[in-house]
Structure formats: structure tokens, C-alpha cells
Write a protein that holds these residues in place. Structure first.
Motif, short mmCIF file in Angstrom:
data_model
loop_
_atom_site.label_atom_id
_atom_site.label_comp_id
_atom_site.label_asym_id
_atom_site.label_seq_id
_atom_site.Cartn_x
_atom_site.Cartn_y
_atom_site.Cartn_z
N SER A 117 0.85 -1.32 0.00
CA SER A 117 -0.11 -0.14 -0.46
C SER A 117 1.31 1.56 -0.14
CB SER A 117 -1.04 -0.11 1.57
OG SER A 117 -1.57 1.50 1.50
N LEU A 120 2.27 2.13 -3.60
CA LEU A 120 1.77 2.79 -4.37
C LEU A 120 1.51 3.53 -4.59
CD1 LEU A 120 -1.07 -0.74 -4.50
CD2 LEU A 120 0.65 -0.02 -6.75
N ASN A 121 1.20 4.09 -3.07
CA ASN A 121 1.19 5.36 -2.62
C ASN A 121 2.57 6.15 -2.86
OD1 ASN A 121 -1.58 5.13 -1.93
ND2 ASN A 121 -1.11 4.90 0.28
N TRP A 124 2.41 6.68 -7.46
CA TRP A 124 1.70 7.69 -7.46
C TRP A 124 2.03 9.29 -6.83
CZ3 TRP A 124 -0.81 4.40 -9.82
CH2 TRP A 124 -1.46 3.83 -9.49
N PHE A 348 -4.26 -4.18 -12.52
CA PHE A 348 -3.17 -2.76 -12.73
C PHE A 348 -2.18 -2.60 -13.34
CE2 PHE A 348 1.38 -1.58 -10.67
CZ PHE A 348 1.07 -0.08 -10.72
N ASP A 427 -4.22 8.62 -10.95
CA ASP A 427 -5.59 8.70 -11.78
C ASP A 427 -5.74 7.12 -11.54
OD1 ASP A 427 -6.05 11.22 -11.10
OD2 ASP A 427 -6.37 11.39 -12.77
N LYS A 429 -4.77 5.13 -9.90
CA LYS A 429 -5.39 4.59 -9.01
C LYS A 429 -6.98 4.81 -8.16
CE LYS A 429 -4.29 8.95 -6.10
NZ LYS A 429 -4.40 9.58 -4.15
N ASP A 430 -7.42 5.42 -8.62
CA ASP A 430 -8.73 5.54 -8.61
C ASP A 430 -9.79 4.97 -9.98
OD1 ASP A 430 -8.52 7.03 -6.09
OD2 ASP A 430 -7.24 8.65 -7.44
N SER A 441 -11.67 0.23 -7.04
CA SER A 441 -10.33 0.59 -7.77
C SER A 441 -9.02 -0.45 -7.55
CB SER A 441 -9.92 2.02 -7.11
OG SER A 441 -10.24 1.97 -5.69
N VAL A 442 -8.13 0.12 -7.78
CA VAL A 442 -6.14 -0.57 -7.67
C VAL A 442 -6.93 -0.57 -6.06
CG1 VAL A 442 -4.22 -0.30 -6.87
CG2 VAL A 442 -5.38 -0.28 -9.64
N MET A 443 -6.46 0.62 -5.53
CA MET A 443 -6.59 0.62 -4.22
C MET A 443 -7.06 0.24 -3.01
SD MET A 443 -3.80 1.67 -3.80
CE MET A 443 -2.45 2.47 -1.72
N TYR A 446 -6.78 -3.14 -3.33
CA TYR A 446 -5.94 -4.31 -2.12
C TYR A 446 -6.90 -4.20 -0.97
CZ TYR A 446 -1.99 -5.00 -0.34
OH TYR A 446 -0.63 -5.26 0.81
#
Length: 526
Positions: A117, A120-121, A124, A348, A427, A429-430, A441-443, A446
Motif C-alpha cells: 500500500s 503504491l502510494n 502515485w 493494475f 489517477d 489508482k482511482d 479501484s486498485v487501492m 487491495y
């Protein structure tokens, strides 16, 4: 009545109190022996004189002839034993599940600064920085490094989850071996106990050994324990040969594991697919004289519901309820998590590649036209949704200059300083993607994976803790009945010692009396 019966009565008392002292000493010696049940002498009066018959002499009443050892028995409560084994089965089941899920949590390491997590953040965030400074080489290199970190994290998680899964497979094999070893040992003790009982003895120490083995077995599978007489001269209090049945989750008999009635022992065999990736079925059978397993009953994983550590490991490792199906559906905590992780990596990476292919990179901007589409992630590595997490990697064609951060304007040309496509990449991720039958969404997907794992772990830990507390309470009750109290044994020691001394003094008194009668009477006037 014999003139010397008093000596015989005293002798019996001495021998009986001596046996009581020996038994007390045996208890004291085994005060710290695991599984030992304290023993006690069953005193009983010997037949009085005269015996009831038509030719009995007419006297005022029967005269006692002393005491003897009726039997040496264990202090044991069969109801507490049954309760203990049931709770041991539940604890084994939930503990094995909790252990496997805890290891999964350790691998995923969420929430933390090192989990997927956060990686990935950071990815982004680096794309947001690139959108602000699209012609900054440092920003481009950070995106590249963050993208590599995402791929590496997927690779690591898949590898470690599969390592843990393999270890659980080894635990299943070890549990199978242990269960079969326990069954063989119980059967061997059955044979020894039957011989002793048939000869009129109570083999209390062998009973303890067998009960310990049955307790250990109850941790791995759900069982029912019953007993069959050994025949011969078996005492009324003899426990007999044990019979053990395998039970399902409704406590219904599935198969015999040890059949004391016919002196038969069976084995449990856990079968896996050719790649050793999941359990297909479980068999119960026997080993023939050639050492080959002969199956007598076969259970699919839908039918095999006998709780215990074996089933807990299987539910973590993976299983199929129908191994004959054209498309085998593998269930279980680890297969499901690995499958979801692969699907996450697949969706993803493909979504990111699709957005990336629409943009212009620095080479395109320099040439004034869009060149060949360059993927950020290697297409071949993510072509299979069942292995995407294991194989995902950056494309060999991608470099800092080839990150497509720009979009063309109204004239169809992209210019330096344009970072519109980098914003679209951030974007992703959303973006609503399709994960099987789920839109997410991906996040969010997860986080749903982590949440599901957390609920499963919490449930296993909670139910395991409940079982452990109940088991501890039952064990305290068992100990109050069966364990050795040194204070109590010291009191018994004094009691039996005094009784022994009194019996010895009684023999001396009878001896003096007889000496007076035999050697001292009839001497007057000599």
C-alpha cells in the motif's frame, strides 16, 4: 479356627500396608511426571470365619481374618477426559489456522511503511511530481525507481506467500506422519494392556501412556473414544482395549482408526495434486504386510470435516472439493490471497500500460510526432492473471526519457512542460477496474484483501483463545482429580506407616501370647 490365625491376620495387614506404602512412594516419585495419574490402594476385608455354610460351627459371630489389596486404581474422570479432548480438537483447528494467517500478515506487513500500500502510494506521489515537472529528469528517474519498487514488491509478496504455503504443505505431511505414528503406538499399547488385563492385572502406568497418546491425537483430528473388554481374567475395573473413531463436524462416525474389538489399526493419507499445490482428498486405510497402503474409505474435502490441526492446515494450504471437475476450483486462505494478488497486479499493470501508451514521451516531443507505443510494464510478464504478481517487471524499452507524461494539444502536438498524461497515470489508482466479478479501484481492492485477511485472522485468534481458556479450565479440573498432591501423599505416608507399625506390634503381641500358651502354661508344680 486356627490357633495361629492371629499371626496370619497380622501378616496380611503388614503386607497390605506395605503395598500401600509402595503405592504412595510411586505417587511421590511421579509427582512431576507428565500424564501420570495418582494411584490408590483399594483395601478390602478378607472373608471372615466361619464362612456361611450348612456345617458352620455355632459361635457368637464371624471373626475377621484381616485385610487384602482389592486393586490398585487410578484417579481418573472419563467425563473430563472427553471434554478435554473435544476442546483440544477445537484448539488445534483454530491455532493451526491462526498460525498460518499470522504468517500471511507478517508477509503483507500492512499497515506499515514497507507494505504494498505504501509502495503504491509513493508511486502515485511520484507521478504527481512528474505532472508538475514533466521535463525534470530527476522526477522521471524517481517514477522509474518507484515503478521498479512496485514490481519488486509484487514479486516479493508472491514469493513469500508461496514459501509459507509450501511450509504449510510440509506441516500437513508432518501431521499425517504424527497422526499415523500415534495410532500405531496406541494400537501397540492396546496389545500390551490386553495381555496384562487378561492375566488379572491393572496396568495403570500403561493406561496413562495410552491416555496421553489419545490426548495428543485429539489435537489433530476429531475422535470418539470407547473401550472393549480384554476378556480372560480381566478385573471388573479394567479399562480394556481402546477403540478410536474418526468423527466429522457433527460428531458422526466417519471411519475406525483403531478398532479394539478386532485388534485393527488404520492410517490416514492426505493426497495432493501432481504439483503438490492443493489437497484433493483424504483416505483411511491400512498398511498391508508389504508396507503398501490399502485404501478402505475415501473422502473428498467437502466430506472430510473432521476438525483439528490437520484440517486447519489444509484450509490454509488449499484444497478442492471436487478433484474430478473439468476446471478445479482451489479454495483456502493462501490460494485465495495469492490469486487476488495476481489479479491485482494483472489489472493494475494493464490499466497503467493502457494509459501510458496514449501519452507522448520526450523522444516523441523532440521528433514532433508520436512514435512507437512503449509500455511501462513488460506485456509478457503480465499476460497471465494467475502469475502476474510473480512475473511483473518493467519493460526493457522503458527509461526516464520514454515515460509518456505529455498529451497532445488541439494541434495534435505535445510540447515540453506538458504533464497531462502523468496526471492520468496518477489517477489510475482511482480508476474503476474489473477484478473478477467485482468493480473496484486498485487501492480499494487491495484494502479489501487486507481487511478480509484481518477478519479471518481475528476470528481464528478469538476462537482459539476461547478454546485455550476452556481447555485450561478443564485441565485444572483434571489435575485436581488426577495429579499428585505431595501434602496428601505425606499424610498417607504417615497413615500407612503407622498402620504398618501397628500391624507389626499386633504380630508381636500374638507371638507373645502364643509363647505364653505353648511354653509357659502347665509348669505349676514341676
Amino acid at each position: 479356627m486356627s490357633t495361629f490365625s492371629g499371626l496370619e491376620t497380622a501378616k496380611r495387614a503388614i503386607a497390605t500396608q506395605q503395598s500401600a506404602l509402595y503405592t504412595t512412594g510411586h505417587n511421590i516419585a511421579n509427582a512431576n511426571t507428565l500424564g501420570y495419574s495418582r494411584q490408590t490402594i483399594d483395601f478390602q476385608a478378607t472373608n471372615a470365619f466361619p464362612t456361611a455354610s450348612m456345617n458352620s460351627p455355632v459361635i457368637a459371630g464371624q471373626v475377621g481374618t484381616g485385610v487384602e489389596v482389592g486393586s490398585i486404581q487410578r484417579y481418573r474422570d472419563s467425563f473430563l477426559d472427553s471434554q478435554y479432548r473435544q476442546q483440544s480438537t477445537d484448539l488445534g483447528y483454530w491455532s493451526s489456522q491462526a498460525t498460518g494467517l499470522h504468517r500471511m500478515e507478517e508477509v503483507l506487513n500492512e499497515p506499515s511503511d514497507y507494505g504494498l500500500s505504501n509502495v503504491l502510494n509513493q508511486f502515485w506521489s511520484s507521478l504527481g511530481d512528474l505532472a508538475t515537472n514533466p521535463d525534470d529528469n530527476a522526477a522521471r528517474r524517481v517514477v522509474l525507481e518507484r515503478g521498479q519498487a512496485v514490481a519488486d514488491t509484487f514479486n516479493y509478496l508472491d514469493d513469500q506467500l508461496n514459501v509459507n504455503k509450501k511450509n504449510i504443505g510440509t506441516q500437513i505431511n508432518n501431521t499425517e506422519v504424527e497422526v499415523n505414528s500415534l495410532l500405531n503406538q496406541i494400537n501397540d499399547l492396546n496389545s500390551q494392556i490386553a495381555k496384562m488385563e487378561a492375566s488379572g492385572y491393572l496396568p495403570n502406568d500403561l493406561y496413562d501412556q495410552r491416555d496421553m497418546l489419545v490426548d495428543d491425537l485429539s489435537e489433530h483430528v476429531n475422535i470418539k473414544v470407547s473401550y472393549t473388554s480384554s476378556g480372560g481374567l480381566s478385573p471388573a475395573s479394567a479399562q480394556g482395549k481402546v477403540t478410536i473413531e474418526l468423527l466429522d463436524d457433527q460428531n458422526k462416525s466417519m471411519a475406525f482408526l483403531v478398532n479394539g474389538s478386532v485388534d485393527r489399526v488404520n492410517q490416514i493419507k492426505v493426497n495432493m495434486d501432481d504439483t503438490q499445490s492443493y489437497v484433493t482428498n483424504i483416505e483411511v486405510g491400512r498398511m498391508n504386510e508389504q508396507g503398501t497402503f490399502v485404501s478402505e474409505k475415501q473422502f473428498t474435502m467437502e466430506e472430510f470435516t473432521s476438525k483439528g490441526s490437520l484440517l486447519g492446515h489444509i484450509y490454509n494450504f488449499g484444497y478442492t472439493e471436487d478433484a474430478t471437475a473439468t476446471e478445479v476450483e482451489v479454495k483456502g486462505a493462501y490460494p485465495e490471497m495469492i490469486s487476488e494478488l495476481n489479479l491485482l497486479a494483472y489489472e493494475f499493470a494493464n490499466a497503467f500500460n493502457e494509459v501510458h501508451s496514449q501519452g507522448w514521451n520526450l523522444e516523441d516531443i523532440k521528433n514532433g510526432e508520436k512514435g512507437e507505443e512503449i509500455n511501462f510494464f513488460d506485456l509478457d510478464s503480465i499476460s497471465d492473471p494467475t502469475n502476474a504478481a510473480k512475473n511483473i517487471k518493467l519493460s526493457s524499452d522503458i527509461n526516464a526519457d520514454r515515460i509518456a507524461a505529455a498529451l497532445p494539444g488541439e494541434d495534435g502536438i505535445a510540447y515540453a512542460g506538458n504533464g497531462d498524461n502523468a496526471l492520468l497515470l496518477a489517477d489510475v489508482k482511482d480508476m474503476e477496474l474489473t477484478f473478477g466479478s467485482q468493480e473496484s479501484s486498485v487501492m480499494d481492492y487491495y484494502q479489501g484483501m487486507i481487511g478480509k485477511m484481518g477478519v479471518q485472522t481475528s476470528e481464528a485468534v478469538r476462537l482459539g483463545s476461547n478454546s485455550a481458556m476452556v481447555l485450561e479450565s478443564i485441565q485444572l479440573n483434571r489435575s485436581s482429580v488426577s495429579s499428585v498432591s505431595l501434602d496428601e501423599e505425606m499424610v498417607n505416608l504417615i497413615q500407612f506407616q503407622q498402620a504398618f507399625n501397628a500391624a507389626s506390634r499386633n504380630m508381636t503381641a500374638v507371638d507373645e501370647m502364643l509363647d505364653t500358651i505353648i511354653n509357659g502354661m502347665g509348669l505349676v508344680g514341676r
